[in-house]
Enzyme design. Structure first.
Site, PDB file in Angstrom:
ATOM      1  N   GLU A 351       1.036  -1.182   0.041  1.00  0.00           N
ATOM      2  CA  GLU A 351       0.023   0.022  -0.085  1.00  0.00           C
ATOM      3  C   GLU A 351       0.790   1.220   0.053  1.00  0.00           C
ATOM      4  OE1 GLU A 351      -3.416  -0.503   2.093  1.00  0.00           O
ATOM      5  OE2 GLU A 351      -4.277   1.522   1.668  1.00  0.00           O
ATOM      6  N   GLU A 634      -2.381   0.807  13.341  1.00  0.00           N
ATOM      7  CA  GLU A 634      -3.443   1.039  12.447  1.00  0.00           C
ATOM      8  C   GLU A 634      -4.713   0.999  13.262  1.00  0.00           C
ATOM      9  OE1 GLU A 634      -3.659  -1.047   8.717  1.00  0.00           O
ATOM     10  OE2 GLU A 634      -5.190   0.491   7.979  1.00  0.00           O
TER      11      GLU A 634
HETATM   12  C1  RAM Z   1      -6.743   2.213   4.320  1.00  0.00           C
HETATM   13  C2  RAM Z   1      -5.517   2.869   4.426  1.00  0.00           C
HETATM   14  C3  RAM Z   1      -5.775   4.332   5.171  1.00  0.00           C
HETATM   15  C4  RAM Z   1      -7.176   4.924   4.947  1.00  0.00           C
HETATM   16  C5  RAM Z   1      -7.811   4.213   3.817  1.00  0.00           C
HETATM   17  C6  RAM Z   1      -9.201   4.756   3.779  1.00  0.00           C
HETATM   18  O1  RAM Z   1      -6.313   1.354   3.124  1.00  0.00           O
HETATM   19  O2  RAM Z   1      -4.572   2.272   5.238  1.00  0.00           O
HETATM   20  O3  RAM Z   1      -5.355   4.487   6.390  1.00  0.00           O
HETATM   21  O4  RAM Z   1      -6.958   6.081   4.746  1.00  0.00           O
HETATM   22  O5  RAM Z   1      -7.803   2.838   3.866  1.00  0.00           O
END
Ligand code: RAM
Length: 753
Positions: A351, A634
């Site tokens: 990502e 996260e």
């Molecule tokens: C995830 C990302 C991010 C977020 C989006 C919507 O894939 O890691 O943190 O902003 O989604």
């Protein structure tokens, strides 16, 4: 002699070189040129270079710069940075009448894997590099050595991918290639203004252990971003493999959260003593699994090289609670790891994108920790060009917006064609954070046009009711009560979140327009703010209760200034009630988390704010620390209490967004606040609360160093603050006594019994 145009002329003389290679293959372009005059006559020598891909330039075998991964990642379709290196010293220190200029060219962000959900989006099939070395001699004459058709090319034998890692064969190059001249749209070229990506520090391993299955695991003790440099000797052709991961699971390398990113470096030994450093990739890791190491592992053979965009640490904080100090440490490391050319969501999995919502949440914290002005300014310029070129002038969810090229299999889709609250609001909130931290009016003016685009696109999704309730929203993303597989399914009503965000953005755009003298605009945004606020109160607020009645909606309504008394006071009380009812576990996601402690402390619930900050049970800010976290996670529960890794598709251990509470820690616990943009006036206002007995905060502001130290002993509060010369401030004591104007050093005490 004219200096300014020389740079452009020099680059104009350079051809873009390519060679037909499969993806991942790294090409080496080379020329050997006779110098017009002896080296000691060189008065100036400058190398300009850039690439579609990433490049490394060397002169006579020595790198021209300590920086890496040039030209970094920008919105290449409109903005390709070229770098300028002063190489006079290097040329003067060399010997011989000939000069060898080499350029390594790898896929980087341009042609490498980028994306997620099994999409591979990139900018094109052809990578290319251009460089021009301009040498000036004492007699005023000039020589230019630039990329052109006479250059040779070879397959370097190196294979690299940002996500997957790098293979280096120390036995040398794999074979000749044909260098071919191509070209790019040169209108995209601009001189690099954002800081370069640099090696910042090195960490020695803490320990090595054998996993249950017999793997050798080296632990660097810190989740970091960069790579491992190692020195090794073994049989020629022998392979050593390093696999990277942030965590261990069941004692083995926990690679599942990396999803499609292989994060694997392979080193092929020459037979002599080799030092390997994979500089054309990067990994987010704490642990490295080493296989194929010849003989016993010697930890001295390894070091982790920490890599991020150059930025100065300006803010520090320390207090009596070690777990809070670790939280701040984790936030600082989260910024290091994710400020690598682009402010990314995460640095490890497939990502690593410039998700706008993440930095919208985190910008204020980031701007305190490091001088982020140039870094975020560069990114905001990309945000503007992307938005300007997007259908409907909509701020993309990621900047640079590589996702517009993504072809998601399995019908996966994102809300592309509508403005998105929080994410799109990055166009306003990031400049707002920079304005408060650094007070740079010129930059504010540069960032203003993107605010106009964002608000224009958001207004189109405002219904007749005056609410932002049309279109697509990610809402209070990653609410801990949302199921792992549906992170948008938050408690907070997404239209309440969006309408609150619209009010905040319109209000700041009005302020910005006023500062910039754009009075008509200012009136337009003020009207938008007023109608939005009125609609919010009419449709969403009933006796201080905000629709969907959860912590996030109160946090936003209170902090963004949507409520008047008595609703404001009632909303504050209701928020405190909810926070207590949840036993001080965090109940907010991306939208609410940066503001929930602010909302409590601003409505007279300081004790609850402290209790929320200091909670250790999951989900809370300190829970990950009790689990050994060295970066912000996260998810509140990226690792579950039993040590297993959260089963969700998105489980990063280095995602700064939820660390946005750091801003409140610095300003409210620490007490250092800007009373005027850029700290041209300072507010010293620490608010002590239960669980913390002292705090020391220091910030290098644009005006000089501001510091605040306080201590609470047996109910007696003492404070010592210091302001830069010529800067005045307001001292607000926690006993509610009158505000005092201060300057220089101030010591005060008051009784809080
Ligand atoms: C995830 C990302 C991010 C977020 C989006 C919507 O894939 O890691 O943190 O902003 O989604």
């Amino acid at each position: 002699m004219t200096t300014a145009p020389v740079d452009d002329i020099a680059l104009a003389a350079a051809a873009f070189l390519t060679a037909d290679t499969p993806r991942n293959a790294v090409v080496r372009f080379r020329t050997v040129s006779a110098l017009d005059q002896p080296r000691d006559r060189i008065t100036r020598a400058t190398l300009h270079a850039t690439a579609h891909g990433v490049y490394e330039a060397s002169l006579d075998g020595e790198p021209v710069t300590e920086s890496v991964l040039n030209p970094g990642w920008t919105s290449y379709e409109w903005r390709l940075a070229y770098q300028t290196f002063d190489v006079r010293g290097q040329l003067a220190a060399g010997s011989g009448s000939e000069l060898r200029l080499e350029l390594l060219l790898a896929d980087g962000w341009y042609r490498g894997d980028l994306g997620f959900a099994r999409a591979n989006a990139n900018y094109g099939d052809e990578i290319s590099v251009a460089a021009a070395l301009t040498i000036e001699y004492a007699d005023g004459s000039q020589q230019t050595i630039a990329t052109g058709p006479e250059w040779t090319a070879e397959d370097s034998g190196i294979r690299s991918s940002l996500y997957n890692g790098q293979t280096i064969d120390a036995r040398g190059a794999a074979g000749p290639l044909e260098a071919r001249v191509t070209d790019i749209d040169r209108r995209t070229l601009f001189p690099q203004s954002a800081p370069l990506v640099m090696r910042q520090e090195t960490l020695k391993p803490m320990s090595v252990q054998l996993s249950p299955s017999g793997s050798v695991l080296v632990d660097f003790g810190q989740n970091l971003v960069g790579w491992v440099r190692c020195t090794v000797q073994g049989e020629s052709g022998h392979e050593v493999t390093l696999r990277h991961a942030e965590v261990l699971e069941d004692g083995e390398l926990g690679t599942r959260p990396l999803r499609g990113a292989a994060a694997t470096d392979v080193f092929v030994l020459s037979g002599g003593l080799d030092t390997f450093e994979p500089t054309l990739t990067f990994h987010g890791f704490r642990y490295v699994e080493v296989s194929g190491w010849p003989g016993d592992i010697d930890l001295d053979s390894f070091e982790a090289v920490v890599v991020h965009s150059e930025m100065k640490r300006i803010g520090t904080f320390e207090c009596s609670e070690p777990l809070v100090n670790q939280l701040i440490h984790n936030s600082v490391w989260g910024q290091k790891g994710n400020f690598l050319s682009v402010p990314t969501d995460c640095p490890q999995r497939d990502e690593r994108l410039g998700w706008t919502g993440d930095i919208a949440a985190y910008a204020a914290s980031a701007a305190f920790q490091f001088d982020s002005a140039d870094f975020l300014d560069g990114w905001l310029r990309d945000l503007f060009v992307e938005t300007e070129h997007a259908d409907g002038g909509i701020v993309p969810l990621t900047v640079p917006d590589v996702l517009k090229y993504a072809n998601f299999p399995d019908g996966f889709s994102l809300p592309w064609h509508r403005a998105t609250a929080v994410w799109g609001d990055a166009a306003v909130w990031v400049p707002q954070a920079l304005w408060h931290a650094y007070g740079d009016r010129e930059r504010l003016a540069a960032h203003y046009p993107a605010m106009v685009l964002h608000l224009g696109s958001a207004e189109r999704d405002v219904s007749a009711s005056g609410l932002w309730d049309l279109g697509n929203q990610l809402g209070d993303w990653l609410d801990p009560d949302a199921p792992p597989e549906d992170p948008a399914a938050a408690k907070a009503d997404p239209s309440v979140v969006a309408t609150a965000c619209l009010y905040r953005s319109a209000s700041f755009a009005a302020e910005a327009a006023t500062i910039l003298g754009a009075d008509e605009d200012a009136a337009r945004w003020r009207r938008l703010a007023e109608t939005t606020r009125a609609a919010f109160n009419q449709h969403y607020v009933d006796g201080g209760i905000v629709l969907s009645d959860c912590a996030t909606v109160y946090a936003l309504a209170i902090v963004f200034g949507l409520l008047d008394d008595p609703d404001l006071a009632r909303a504050g009380d209701r928020l405190a009630e909810l926070v207590r009812a949840a036993d001080y576990r965090v109940t907010t996601g991306f939208a609410g988390t940066p503001f929930v402690t602010w909302a409590l402390s601003e409505t007279g619930h300081v004790d609850d704010a402290y209790a929320l900050l200091l909670e250790r049970e999951c989900p809370s800010w300190l829970y990950p620390i009790t689990m050994g976290a060295t970066t912000i996670w996260e998810r509140w529960d990226s690792m579950l209490p039993d040590g297993t890794v959260n089963a969700g598709e998105m489980t990063s251990f280095n995602h700064y967004a939820l660390g946005a509470v750091a801003d409140w820690v610095y300003q409210v616990v620490g007490g250092v606040r800007p009373a005027e943009p850029g700290y041209s006036r300072v507010r010293i206002q620490p608010v002590p609360g239960p669980g913390i007995t002292w705090a020391r905060t220091r910030l290098e502001t644009p005006r000089g160093v501001v510091s605040c130290e306080w201590e609470l002993v047996d109910g007696e509060f003492t404070i010592h603050s210091s302001l830069p010369d010529g800067v005045e401030g307001d001292l607000v004591l926690p006993d509610g006594s009158a505000v005092r104007t201060i300057d220089g050093e101030t010591r005060w005490r008051c009784d809080l019994r």
